[in-house]
Scaffold this motif. Structure first.
Motif, PDB file in Angstrom:
ATOM      1  N   ASN A  17      38.598  59.772  38.518  1.00 36.57           N
ATOM      2  CA  ASN A  17      39.108  58.439  39.434  1.00 36.57           C
ATOM      3  C   ASN A  17      40.751  57.863  39.152  1.00 36.57           C
ATOM      4  OD1 ASN A  17      36.801  58.674  40.869  1.00 36.57           O
ATOM      5  ND2 ASN A  17      35.853  57.355  39.421  1.00 36.57           N
ATOM      6  N   VAL A  18      41.291  58.427  38.147  1.00 43.93           N
ATOM      7  CA  VAL A  18      42.617  58.036  37.720  1.00 43.93           C
ATOM      8  C   VAL A  18      44.021  58.745  38.394  1.00 43.93           C
ATOM      9  CG1 VAL A  18      44.172  57.496  35.661  1.00 43.93           C
ATOM     10  CG2 VAL A  18      41.699  57.284  35.571  1.00 43.93           C
ATOM     11  N   VAL A  19      44.591  58.035  39.077  1.00 48.20           N
ATOM     12  CA  VAL A  19      45.789  58.747  39.852  1.00 48.20           C
ATOM     13  C   VAL A  19      47.041  58.580  38.888  1.00 48.20           C
ATOM     14  CG1 VAL A  19      47.253  58.660  41.903  1.00 48.20           C
ATOM     15  CG2 VAL A  19      44.903  58.254  42.158  1.00 48.20           C
ATOM     16  N   ALA A  20      47.317  59.757  38.356  1.00 51.76           N
ATOM     17  CA  ALA A  20      48.450  59.686  37.405  1.00 51.76           C
ATOM     18  C   ALA A  20      49.874  59.737  38.020  1.00 51.76           C
ATOM     19  CB  ALA A  20      48.664  60.721  36.045  1.00 51.76           C
ATOM     20  N   VAL A  21      49.798  60.518  39.044  1.00 52.34           N
ATOM     21  CA  VAL A  21      51.230  60.736  40.014  1.00 52.34           C
ATOM     22  C   VAL A  21      50.710  60.674  41.521  1.00 52.34           C
ATOM     23  CG1 VAL A  21      52.948  62.225  40.605  1.00 52.34           C
ATOM     24  CG2 VAL A  21      52.658  62.074  38.251  1.00 52.34           C
ATOM     25  N   ASN A  22      51.290  59.838  42.304  1.00 53.47           N
ATOM     26  CA  ASN A  22      50.744  59.399  43.681  1.00 53.47           C
ATOM     27  C   ASN A  22      51.882  59.799  44.584  1.00 53.47           C
ATOM     28  OD1 ASN A  22      49.378  58.421  45.663  1.00 53.47           O
ATOM     29  ND2 ASN A  22      49.427  56.496  45.140  1.00 53.47           N
ATOM     30  N   ASP A  23      51.875  61.006  45.209  1.00 57.56           N
ATOM     31  CA  ASP A  23      52.631  61.446  46.482  1.00 57.56           C
ATOM     32  C   ASP A  23      54.077  61.118  46.245  1.00 57.56           C
ATOM     33  OD1 ASP A  23      52.827  61.939  49.037  1.00 57.56           O
ATOM     34  OD2 ASP A  23      53.193  60.069  49.854  1.00 57.56           O
ATOM     35  N   VAL A  24      54.740  61.858  45.222  1.00 58.62           N
ATOM     36  CA  VAL A  24      56.083  61.820  44.749  1.00 58.62           C
ATOM     37  C   VAL A  24      56.696  62.994  45.436  1.00 58.62           C
ATOM     38  CG1 VAL A  24      57.460  62.205  42.625  1.00 58.62           C
ATOM     39  CG2 VAL A  24      55.432  60.703  42.690  1.00 58.62           C
ATOM     40  N   THR A  25      57.719  62.800  45.919  1.00 57.88           N
ATOM     41  CA  THR A  25      58.732  63.538  46.522  1.00 57.88           C
ATOM     42  C   THR A  25      60.337  63.330  45.861  1.00 57.88           C
ATOM     43  OG1 THR A  25      57.500  63.871  48.711  1.00 57.88           O
ATOM     44  CG2 THR A  25      60.078  64.414  48.486  1.00 57.88           C
ATOM     45  N   MET A  26      61.058  64.384  45.248  1.00 56.26           N
ATOM     46  CA  MET A  26      62.506  64.305  44.988  1.00 56.26           C
ATOM     47  C   MET A  26      62.800  65.699  44.577  1.00 56.26           C
ATOM     48  SD  MET A  26      61.475  63.244  40.696  1.00 56.26           S
ATOM     49  CE  MET A  26      60.737  61.812  41.090  1.00 56.26           C
ATOM     50  N   THR A  27      64.084  65.637  44.372  1.00 63.11           N
ATOM     51  CA  THR A  27      64.873  67.158  44.035  1.00 63.11           C
ATOM     52  C   THR A  27      65.571  67.068  43.046  1.00 63.11           C
ATOM     53  OG1 THR A  27      64.878  67.595  46.526  1.00 63.11           O
ATOM     54  CG2 THR A  27      66.242  68.617  45.081  1.00 63.11           C
ATOM     55  N   ILE A  28      65.704  67.840  42.070  1.00 62.64           N
ATOM     56  CA  ILE A  28      66.415  67.648  40.833  1.00 62.64           C
ATOM     57  C   ILE A  28      67.228  68.961  40.868  1.00 62.64           C
ATOM     58  CG2 ILE A  28      66.198  67.511  38.506  1.00 62.64           C
ATOM     59  CD1 ILE A  28      63.166  66.513  39.044  1.00 62.64           C
ATOM     60  N   GLY A  29      68.682  68.671  40.876  1.00 65.61           N
ATOM     61  CA  GLY A  29      69.547  69.843  40.578  1.00 65.61           C
ATOM     62  C   GLY A  29      70.327  69.644  39.441  1.00 65.61           C
ATOM     63  N   PRO A  30      71.400  70.622  39.640  1.00 65.13           N
ATOM     64  CA  PRO A  30      72.183  70.671  38.573  1.00 65.13           C
ATOM     65  C   PRO A  30      72.830  69.467  38.091  1.00 65.13           C
ATOM     66  CG  PRO A  30      72.708  72.490  39.991  1.00 65.13           C
ATOM     67  CD  PRO A  30      71.802  71.579  40.559  1.00 65.13           C
ATOM     68  N   GLY A  31      73.225  69.436  36.573  1.00 61.56           N
ATOM     69  CA  GLY A  31      73.499  68.019  36.008  1.00 61.56           C
ATOM     70  C   GLY A  31      72.516  67.573  35.386  1.00 61.56           C
ATOM     71  N   ILE A  32      72.832  66.085  35.090  1.00 64.62           N
ATOM     72  CA  ILE A  32      71.670  65.191  34.189  1.00 64.62           C
ATOM     73  C   ILE A  32      71.138  64.384  35.050  1.00 64.62           C
ATOM     74  CG2 ILE A  32      71.342  64.041  32.267  1.00 64.62           C
ATOM     75  CD1 ILE A  32      73.752  65.255  30.957  1.00 64.62           C
ATOM     76  N   THR A  33      69.729  64.351  35.140  1.00 70.47           N
ATOM     77  CA  THR A  33      68.819  63.324  35.604  1.00 70.47           C
ATOM     78  C   THR A  33      67.932  62.810  34.712  1.00 70.47           C
ATOM     79  OG1 THR A  33      68.909  64.790  37.743  1.00 70.47           O
ATOM     80  CG2 THR A  33      67.121  62.900  37.461  1.00 70.47           C
ATOM     81  N   GLY A  34      67.937  61.490  34.924  1.00 73.57           N
ATOM     82  CA  GLY A  34      67.079  60.887  33.944  1.00 73.57           C
ATOM     83  C   GLY A  34      65.907  60.048  34.944  1.00 73.57           C
ATOM     84  N   LEU A  35      64.747  60.478  34.419  1.00 74.96           N
ATOM     85  CA  LEU A  35      63.243  60.105  34.737  1.00 74.96           C
ATOM     86  C   LEU A  35      63.015  58.611  33.950  1.00 74.96           C
ATOM     87  CD1 LEU A  35      61.245  60.739  36.779  1.00 74.96           C
ATOM     88  CD2 LEU A  35      60.052  62.011  34.871  1.00 74.96           C
ATOM     89  N   LEU A  36      63.183  57.455  34.706  1.00 75.77           N
ATOM     90  CA  LEU A  36      63.406  56.128  33.974  1.00 75.77           C
ATOM     91  C   LEU A  36      61.801  55.301  34.643  1.00 75.77           C
ATOM     92  CD1 LEU A  36      64.543  54.050  32.314  1.00 75.77           C
ATOM     93  CD2 LEU A  36      65.621  53.229  34.543  1.00 75.77           C
TER      94      LEU A  36
END
Length: 305
Positions: A17-36
């Motif tokens: 019953n625990v939702v850890a990630v809920n309906d996430v949409t994203m694109t991660i391309g070249p370079g540095i991306t921070g997940l904050l």
């Protein structure tokens, strides 16, 4: 190097019953991306799905158009540094990195392991058992293991935990170089300053949801422009309340038990207004304290906005 793009399309992951990630949409391309995001925001679960170690309960994760889950070929492209301890304590640092090089079937596993250990400045301790390493050293040997096959995509879950300032600066320089080389680098953090120093693109996660996306200036502006709550003590709280409520920079002023609470709509305008109003009215300010400056409160606002 051929650019690598990770795509997350309406992905959710739940445990009972625990939702850890809920309906996430994203694109991660070249370079540095921070997940904050704050601890418990779903960052580690999302990275686990990006790396192909967790199956999405709904939605899809793809690397260059190919589904990541149950696709061993992606491990030729992806390097992962998990937050949890993922090394065998009885192996030396050299043996641990070499084993990963051999698992990848590299033609000269020894040379690859040596390059990876040199990249993270762990040659001096490569003959010592991993179980004898400090937290920062374990992080670095995990990094060497992830780099040993020269991956185009690097996923790092809280990689700076336990590192001293010198180690942190060295890893930041290494990641900057990888981003400049056209690799796709994603790292998670709950520390805003780490992301500010390193990431070109920021993805914000709160309570399993994707709360915001953009470069650091855009995210900082979202955080700064939100309503701010303050508690103020002055020589004339009632007079100050009357002056503040007349200005459009405040959405609410409340005086209870000699405590003046103010909600400022415009942060910049309010910081200019308050000292001017107090000065013009001859009121002395004793205390101005923000009451909602924790990362959790800031991120929660982003979810609601």
């Amino acid at each position: 190097m051929i650019p690598s793009v990770l795509s997350v399309d309406t992905v959710s992951r739940w445990y009972g019953n625990v939702v850890a990630v809920n309906d996430v949409t994203m694109t991660i391309g070249p370079g540095i991306t921070g997940l904050l995001g704050p601890n418990g925001a779903g960052k580690s679960t999302l990275i686990g799905m990006l790396a192909g170690f967790l199956a999405p309960s709904a939605g899809t994760v793809t690397l260059n158009g190919d589904t990541v889950w149950k696709n061993p070929e992606v491990y030729r492209t992806i390097g992962l540094v998990p937050e949890r301890e993922a090394a065998y304590d009885f192996l030396s640092g050299w043996e641990f990195v070499l084993a990963n090089a051999e698992l990848h079937g590299l033609p000269d596993a020894g040379a690859a392991a040596q390059r990876a250990l040199a990249a993270v400045e762990m040659e001096f301790a490569q003959s010592r058992r991993v179980g004898e390493y400090s937290k920062g050293m374990r992080q670095r040997v995990k990094m060497a293991s992830a780099l040993v096959h020269d991956p185009a995509v690097l996923l790092l879950d809280e990689p700076f935990n336990g590192m001293d300032p010198r180690q942190r600066l060295h890893l930041m320089d290494l990641l900057r170089q990888m981003g400049a080389d056209g690799r796709t680098v994603l790292f998670s953090s709950h520390i805003l300053e780490e992301v500010e120093q390193l990431a070109q693109q920021i993805e914000v996660m709160v309570a399993g949801r994707h709360a915001a996306s953009g470069d650091f200036r855009e995210i900082r502006r979202l955080m700064t422009d939100r309503p701010h709550q303050y508690v103020i003590r002055s020589s004339d709280d009632r007079g100050l309340a009357s002056a503040l409520i007349a200005d459009g920079s405040t959405a609410g002023v409340q005086l209870d038990d000699d405590v003046l609470s103010v909600e400022a709509v415009s942060f910049l305008r309010f910081t200019e207004l308050l000292p001017r109003v107090a000065r013009d009215a001859g009121i002395r300010l004793f205390e101005v304290s923000p009451t909602d400056e924790s990362l959790e409160s800031v991120f929660s606002y982003l979810v609601k906005s």
